[in-house]
Each structure stands twice: as structure tokens, then as C-alpha cells.
Write an enzyme that holds these catalytic residues in place. Structure first.
Site, PDB file in Angstrom:
ATOM      1  N   LYS A   1       8.085  -2.078   7.418  1.00 56.13           N
ATOM      2  CA  LYS A   1       7.930  -3.514   7.192  1.00 56.13           C
ATOM      3  C   LYS A   1       8.495  -3.931   5.835  1.00 56.13           C
ATOM      4  O   LYS A   1       8.979  -5.025   5.668  1.00 56.13           O
ATOM      5  CB  LYS A   1       6.450  -3.886   7.224  1.00 56.13           C
ATOM      6  CG  LYS A   1       5.793  -3.743   8.568  1.00 56.13           C
ATOM      7  CD  LYS A   1       4.569  -4.652   8.640  1.00 56.13           C
ATOM      8  CE  LYS A   1       3.570  -4.178   9.662  1.00 56.13           C
ATOM      9  NZ  LYS A   1       2.595  -3.215   9.114  1.00 56.13           N
TER      10      LYS A   1
ATOM     11  N   LYS B   1      12.653   5.919   7.580  1.00 57.48           N
ATOM     12  CA  LYS B   1      12.164   5.308   8.821  1.00 57.48           C
ATOM     13  C   LYS B   1      12.213   3.793   8.734  1.00 57.48           C
ATOM     14  O   LYS B   1      12.250   3.235   7.635  1.00 57.48           O
ATOM     15  CB  LYS B   1      10.716   5.763   9.063  1.00 57.48           C
ATOM     16  CG  LYS B   1       9.810   5.434   7.887  1.00 57.48           C
ATOM     17  CD  LYS B   1       8.340   5.618   8.168  1.00 57.48           C
ATOM     18  CE  LYS B   1       7.531   5.100   6.979  1.00 57.48           C
ATOM     19  NZ  LYS B   1       6.141   4.911   7.163  1.00 57.48           N
TER      20      LYS B   1
ATOM     21  N   LYS C   1       3.326   5.436  -2.867  1.00 56.16           N
ATOM     22  CA  LYS C   1       2.961   4.080  -3.300  1.00 56.16           C
ATOM     23  C   LYS C   1       2.822   3.987  -4.816  1.00 56.16           C
ATOM     24  O   LYS C   1       3.137   2.954  -5.399  1.00 56.16           O
ATOM     25  CB  LYS C   1       1.701   3.614  -2.573  1.00 56.16           C
ATOM     26  CG  LYS C   1       2.073   3.223  -1.151  1.00 56.16           C
ATOM     27  CD  LYS C   1       0.950   2.731  -0.323  1.00 56.16           C
ATOM     28  CE  LYS C   1       1.510   2.349   1.056  1.00 56.16           C
ATOM     29  NZ  LYS C   1       0.532   2.555   2.114  1.00 56.16           N
TER      30      LYS C   1
HETATM   31  P1  AMP Z   1       1.922   0.189   9.474  1.00 53.77           P
HETATM   32  O1  AMP Z   1       3.026  -0.780   9.745  1.00 53.77           O
HETATM   33  O2  AMP Z   1       2.258   1.135   8.337  1.00 53.77           O
HETATM   34  O3  AMP Z   1       0.577  -0.453   9.342  1.00 53.77           O
HETATM   35  O4  AMP Z   1       1.867   1.156  10.728  1.00 53.77           O
HETATM   36  C1  AMP Z   1       1.319   0.751  11.960  1.00 53.77           C
HETATM   37  C2  AMP Z   1       1.615   1.787  13.014  1.00 53.77           C
HETATM   38  O5  AMP Z   1       3.026   1.869  13.283  1.00 53.77           O
HETATM   39  C3  AMP Z   1       1.179   3.206  12.623  1.00 53.77           C
HETATM   40  O6  AMP Z   1       0.643   3.847  13.766  1.00 53.77           O
HETATM   41  C4  AMP Z   1       2.462   3.881  12.210  1.00 53.77           C
HETATM   42  O7  AMP Z   1       2.437   5.269  12.418  1.00 53.77           O
HETATM   43  C5  AMP Z   1       3.476   3.212  13.129  1.00 53.77           C
HETATM   44  N1  AMP Z   1       4.828   3.196  12.527  1.00 53.77           N
HETATM   45  C6  AMP Z   1       5.235   2.477  11.456  1.00 53.77           C
HETATM   46  N2  AMP Z   1       6.546   2.702  11.185  1.00 53.77           N
HETATM   47  C7  AMP Z   1       6.977   3.606  12.129  1.00 53.77           C
HETATM   48  C8  AMP Z   1       8.244   4.227  12.422  1.00 53.77           C
HETATM   49  N3  AMP Z   1       9.355   3.958  11.719  1.00 53.77           N
HETATM   50  N4  AMP Z   1       8.304   5.089  13.479  1.00 53.77           N
HETATM   51  C9  AMP Z   1       7.187   5.354  14.230  1.00 53.77           C
HETATM   52  N5  AMP Z   1       5.998   4.794  14.019  1.00 53.77           N
HETATM   53  C10 AMP Z   1       5.873   3.925  12.981  1.00 53.77           C
END
Ligand code: AMP
Length: 326
Positions: free
Chosen positions: A192, A189, A107
Site C-alpha cells: 500500500k 512485493k 519500520k
Molecule cells: P496489510 O495491507 O499489510 O494490512 O496486509 C493485509 C493482508 O494482505 C495480509 O494478509 C498480507 O499478508 C496480505 N498482503 C499484503 N501485501 C501482499 C503481497 N504483496 N502479496 C501477498 N499478500 C500480501
């Protein structure tokens, strides 16, 4: 216990890394799931989109099968004890370990103009969310492994310094391994914020899903039978395993091993299976999002459940530290 930041649209990574596990866990465990709106302020100081984003995350979680009657589904900022525990845990977190965290370093690289203390102590706030309910299972994707290790360290330090209050929290997935859903361009990966065209969102229209999948990186195909798969092809198979039937996967694996695979056909099939998976979630989420009164009710009910658990933990924490003077 787990959370998702309100920084935008949910995608396949959020579903398969996190929400799919939430939905199964709600049948077996006492669960707390929240919209991490405070965490989103570390990278998104502009709050114009915050309210619709919070509503979207709630609606999409429910559309995926989460039942607000069975779990506590709440907003992080509605449970004030989070801030108190965060402050206390900050005394147990060291600058050096926070600076070494991979997500922090990423970040800093992405937003050199906004390296705030909240970003540095992001894993401490996350530990506060988890420990506030004395949770032991945390359904998350593979990207969160390091943060969970930090939560365990903070819990252990607290227990050693004061008194045994927290169980050790572990990352959890119903399959054996934590999941990383790859992006469609073969790099990294789904996420968002990065490479939107390489990420499939739960709100994508049928047409957009087709376009994104047809653009996924492929090549001329294997030149001989049983060749090893390049990463980007393996990724397409991995996505297929998430949404397609066993017969379909077997057919394309056999075609690949015979060096007779047609990636155009494979992507067309994947797109149709993906649409069959995403469309009902998209439609349901859209109708939940329109019902503001329902969302308000859900948030109030969730916060009430979460505050009961949080207040009980904080009593134990204050007592263990010695913050009781009469
Ligand atoms: P975030 O969108 O970063 O707040 O992540 C929310 C949840 O989604 C967390 O448990 C992350 O580990 C999971 N997550 C986000 N992106 C991925 C991805 N590409 N593959 C697997 N899990 C993900």
C-alpha cells in the site's frame, strides 16, 4: 480470522494473499474478518484519512465477494475486548523477541522518527485479534508468516502458564503455499505504501493499469532457447498466472523457451486481462463506498457478532488467569 490495515488502497497482493481466501473460507468456516484500524495508528498517527480508508477497505472486501451476512466483518476498534487481551498478552511477550521481528526492524528503518511502543508490540495486538476468537486458521500472505509464529508462541505460553484456552493459530492459504505478489519493478512485493507505480490497486483506472504494466521491467529477451528466467520476468509470468487463461500463459512460456518472446505483446495481453479482473471490483466498490448507511449497518452487524465471540473468550481468559475474586 484475518485483518487488513486501513492505511490506503487495497491492491493485488491483498486480494491474492488474503481476500481471495476469505471469500472461499466463508462458505466452509465461521469467519471473522476485520479492518485493522488500531494497527494503522502505529504508522499513521494522522487520522484525517482514517474514516474514508476504513470505508474503502470494507467496500473493497465486499466488492471482492465477501458477504457480511455470512461472516463477521467488523472494525478492530469496535471490539473493546481486543485491548484487554492485548494488555494481558503483553505480559507474555518479551522485548528481545519483539525487537527481532523483521517488520519492526523494517519500520524502524522507514520511520526512525516514530518508533513507538505500539509498533514494537504490533505482533501482540495481532495475536490478540486472532486469539480473541480462538481462531485456528488465519488467511494471510507470506509476509505474515513470522507474525503467525509469534501468535502461536503467545498462545502456547498462555496455555502453559495458566490453562489450555487457545488453539494454535496457523497461516492459511487454499493453495499449498502462502503467496507473495511481487511488485512490477522487480524489487520486493506490492504494498500500500511503497513504490505506488509498481503496485496495481483494485481502484486503478483501466488506463493506469495499462501504463503501470507497460512500464514493468523487462529486457531484450532471452538470447538462446530454454534460458533461466530473471526474477523480474518470472514476476510478470507470476502476475499473468493470477489473471490470465491457461492458453495465454502456455503461449508466452513457449515463446520464452524458443527465445522468441515479445515482451511488449506479453505486457499488452497482461494489461487487458488485468483490466478484465480489476474493473468489475473497482466499479462495485465505488458504488458500495457511496452508500454510507449500508456501511454503517455492516459495521454494526459485524461488531455485534465479533463481540459475542470476544466476550466468551475473555470470560475463559479471566478465569484461567485468576482474575475472578468472587
Ligand atoms: P496489510 O495491507 O499489510 O494490512 O496486509 C493485509 C493482508 O494482505 C495480509 O494478509 C498480507 O499478508 C496480505 N498482503 C499484503 N501485501 C501482499 C503481497 N504483496 N502479496 C501477498 N499478500 C500480501
Amino acid at each position: 480470522m484475518s485483518g487488513i490495515r486501513s492505511t490506503g488502497f487495497l491492491h493485488l497482493g491483498n486480494y491474492f494473499g488474503a481476500i481471495r481466501n476469505y471469500v472461499r473460507m466463508q462458505e466452509e468456516y465461521t469467519c471473522y474478518f476485520m479492518v485493522a484500524d488500531l494497527h494503522s495508528l502505529t504508522t499513521h498517527p494522522d487520522t484525517k484519512e482514517l474514516k474514508p480508508n476504513v470505508h474503502r477497505v470494507l467496500a473493497e472486501n465486499i466488492a471482492c465477494g465477501l458477504d457480511p451476512e455470512k461472516v463477521a466483518l467488523y472494525c478492530q476498534s469496535h471490539v473493546y475486548e481486543t485491548a484487554e487481551l492485548y494488555l494481558l498478552l503483553n505480559m507474555l511477550a518479551y522485548k528481545g523477541e519483539l525487537e527481532k521481528t523483521t517488520t519492526f526492524k523494517d519500520k524502524v528503518r522507514q520511520h526512525p522518527e516514530n518508533v513507538n511502543a505500539g509498533l514494537l508490540t504490533y505482533p501482540v495486538l495481532q495475536a490478540a485479534d486472532i486469539l480473541l476468537h480462538r481462531a485456528s486458521l488465519v488467511p494471510v500472505g507470506k509476509d505474515q508468516e513470522q507474525h503467525l509464529e509469534m501468535s502461536r508462541n503467545f498462545a502456547n505460553r498462555f496455555n502453559h502458564r495458566y490453562r489450555e484456552v487457545f488453539p494454535e493459530p496457523f497461516a492459511f492459504n487454499f493453495g499449498e503455499a502462502l503467496i507473495k505478489v511481487p511488485s512490477l519493478d522487480g524489487t520486493g512485493k506490492m504494498s500500500k505504501s511503497e513504490n505506488q507505480y509498481a503496485t496495481i490497486f483494485l481502484s486503478d483506472s483501466d488506463d493506469l493499469i495499462r501504463k503501470k504494466i507497460m512500464k514493468a521491467k523487462t529486457d531484450a529477451g532471452p538470447s538462446a532457447p530454454n534460458m533461466p528466467m530473471p526474477d523480474y520476468i518470472e514476476n510478470i509470468f507470476l502476475l499473468m498466472k493470477l489473471v490470465s487463461g491457461a492458453d495465454t500463459i502456455q503461449k508466452f512460456e513457449e515463446d520464452y523457451n524458443k527465445a522468441a518472446i515479445r515482451y511488449g505483446d506479453m505486457k499488452k495481453q497482461l494489461a487487458e486481462d488485468m483490466i478484465r479482473f480489476v474493473a468489475p471490483i473497482r466499479e462495485k466498490a465505488e458504488s458500495i463506498r457511496q452508500d454510507q448507511a449500508y456501511l454503517k449497518r455492516i459495521m454494526e452487524m459485524g461488531a455485534e457478532k465479533a463481540r459475542i465471540s470476544a466476550a466468551a473468550t475473555m470470560e475463559k481468559v479471566r478465569e484461567a488467569i485468576g482474575l475472578k475474586y468472587y
